[in-house]
Design an enzyme around this catalytic site. Structure first.
Site: not given
Ligand code: SAM
Ligand code: DTB
Ligand code: SF4
Length: 336
Positions: A73, A77, A80, A117, A148, A208, A281
Site C-alpha cells: 500500500c 499509516c 500498518c 469483511c 463489508c 463502519c 466492535r
C-alpha cells in the site's frame, strides 16, 4: 444522578439529506473527556445501562475478516504492516479470485460468523478494482452473509456500484483525533476520510467507522476521536470498530509504550455511551489482551468481535478459544 457530561441537540436535517436524519445526540470533546474521567465503576455502570437499553445484553456479533488484497500500500499509516514504506515482511499480493473468497465465506459461515469483511491494502481502488470487488460482494451475499468492505478512498460512483452488488457496510476509519492524525499519516488528510464517508452515506451503504487506540495519543485526543465519530452527520456510524494497536516489527510504532488496559476499556465504554445504537466492535488487539480485559470490554458495551484465526495480516484468537470465552461469559451469538 444528573448527567453533566451529556448534551442533546436536535439536528436540522440538511437539504440534501434524504431520508431526514433522526435526532442525534451531539457530544463535545470536553463532555466526552469528562466521561473518560469518571470513576471506573461509574463509567461502566453508565455504559451497561445504555447498552441494556439498546441491545440484547448478552449477544455478540461475529464478523470474519479476509484480506482480499494484501500489502504494497502506498500510504504511510505508521501502525500498518501493509504499507510499502515499512519493511515488515508482509508479502504483497494480487486481488483474490472469487472462488477462493467464496470458499472463505463458506468457512466463516460454517464457523458461525454472520458478517464477512473484506479488506484491501489500497490507497484508493481503481474503477476496475471496484468492479472486481463488486463481484466478490455478490459471492459473499449469495452465501447469506452480511458483506463489508474496506478498500481505501472511494471516488464518485464507487459506493453506488458496491451498494448495487449488495454491500451492507463500508469500513473506513477516522483512526484518531484530527489534531494527531498528521503524526501518524502524511499521505492523506482527515478531510479525505470524511469525503469518502460522505460518499458511502450518500449511496445508502451503512457506515463502519472507528479508530485505533494506543498510538501515543493523549486521553483528550481519544475523546477527540470519539467526538468525531459520535458527531458524524447525519448520524453516527452504524458500526464502530475500536482497534487496539497491534505493534508490528518494522513499523514506526513497533516500540510504542503499552497503553493501560483500563484506558482501552474506558474508550469502549465511552463509544457505547455516545453511540448507543451502534455495534461497537472490539477489534484488533484481542490476542494480546487476555480474557479478563476482553470481558471488561463486553461489560463496557462491546457487542461485536472479529472471529477467525487472522485479522488481515496479524493474529487473532483462534475460534476454539473464542468459543470457550463466549461460553464462560454466557455470551450468545445471533444465528445467520
Ligand atoms: N486500506 C484501507 C484503509 O486504510 O482504510 C483498508 C485496510 S486498513 C488495514 C483498515 C484499518 O485497519 C485501519 O484503518 C486501521 O484502523 C486498522 N489497522 C491497521 N493496522 C493496524 C494495527 N497494526 N493495529 C490495529 N489496527 C490496525
Ligand atoms: C478495522 O477497524 N480493523 C480491521 C478491519 N477494520 C479491516 C483491521 C485490523 C487490522 C490489524 C492489522 C492486521 O492484521 O494487518
Ligand atoms: Fe494502506 Fe490502509 Fe494500511 Fe494505511 S491502513 S497503509 S491505507 S492498508
Amino acid at each position: 444522578m444528573q448527567d453533566t457530561a451529556e448534551q442533546t441537540i436536535r439536528l436540522v436535517p440538511r437539504a440534501n439529506t434524504a431520508p431526514a436524519a433522526p435526532a442525534t445526540e451531539r457530544w463535545s470533546a470536553e463532555a466526552i473527556e469528562a466521561l473518560f474521567d469518571l470513576p471506573f465503576a461509574d463509567l461502566m455502570h453508565r455504559a451497561q445501562t445504555v447498552h441494556r437499553e439498546h441491545h440484547a445484553p448478552n449477544e455478540v456479533e461475529l464478523a470474519t475478516l479476509l484480506s482480499v488484497k494484501t500489502g504494497g500500500c502506498p500510504e504511510d499509516c505508521a501502525y500498518c504492516p501493509q504499507s510499502v514504506h515499512f519493511d515488515t515482511g508482509v508479502q504483497a499480493g494480487k486481488l483474490m479470485a472469487v472462488d477462493a473468497v467464496r470458499e472463505a465465506a463458506q468457512r466463516a459461515k460454517a464457523a458461525g460468523a454472520t458478517r464477512f469483511c473484506m479488506g484491501a491494502a489500497w490507497r484508493a481502488p481503481k474503477d476496475r478494482d471496484v468492479e472486481a470487488v463488486a463481484e466478490l460482494v455478490r459471492a459473499v451475499k449469495a452465501e447469506g452473509l452480511e458483506a463489508c468492505a474496506t478498500l481505501g478512498m472511494l471516488a464518485e460512483g464507487h459506493a453506488e456500484q458496491l451498494r448495487d452488488a449488495g454491500l451492507d457496510y463500508y469500513n473506513h476509519n477516522l483512526d484518531s483525533d484530527p489534531g494527531f492524525y498528521g503524526d501518524i499519516i502524511s499521505t492523506r488528510d482527515y478531510q479525505d476520510r470524511l469525503d469518502t464517508l460522505a460518499r458511502v452515506r450518500g449511496a445508502g451503504v451503512k457506515v463502519c467507522c472507528g479508530g485505533i487506540v494506543g498510538l501515543g495519543e493523549s486521553r483528550r485526543q481519544r475523546a477527540g476521536l470519539v467526538a468525531q465519530l459520535a458527531n458524524l452527520a447525519p448520524d453516527y456510524p452504524e458500526s464502530v470498530p475500536i482497534n487496539h494497536l497491534v505493534k508490528v516489527a518494522g513499523t514506526p510504532l513497533a516500540d510504542q509504550p503499552d497503553l493501560d488496559p483500563f484506558e482501552f476499556v474506558r474508550t469502549i465504554a465511552v463509544a457505547r455511551i455516545t453511540m448507543p445504537r451502534a455495534k461497537v466492535r472490539l477489534s484488533a488487539g484481542r490476542q494480546q489482551m487476555g480474557e479478563a480485559v476482553q470481558a471488561l470490554c463486553f461489560l463496557a458495551g462491546a457487542n461485536s468481535i472479529f472471529y477467525g484465526d487472522k485479522l488481515l495480516t496479524t493474529g487473532n484468537p483462534d475460534v476454539a478459544a473464542d468459543q470457550a470465552l463466549l461460553d464462560k461469559l454466557g455470551l450468545t451469538t445471533r444465528k445467520g
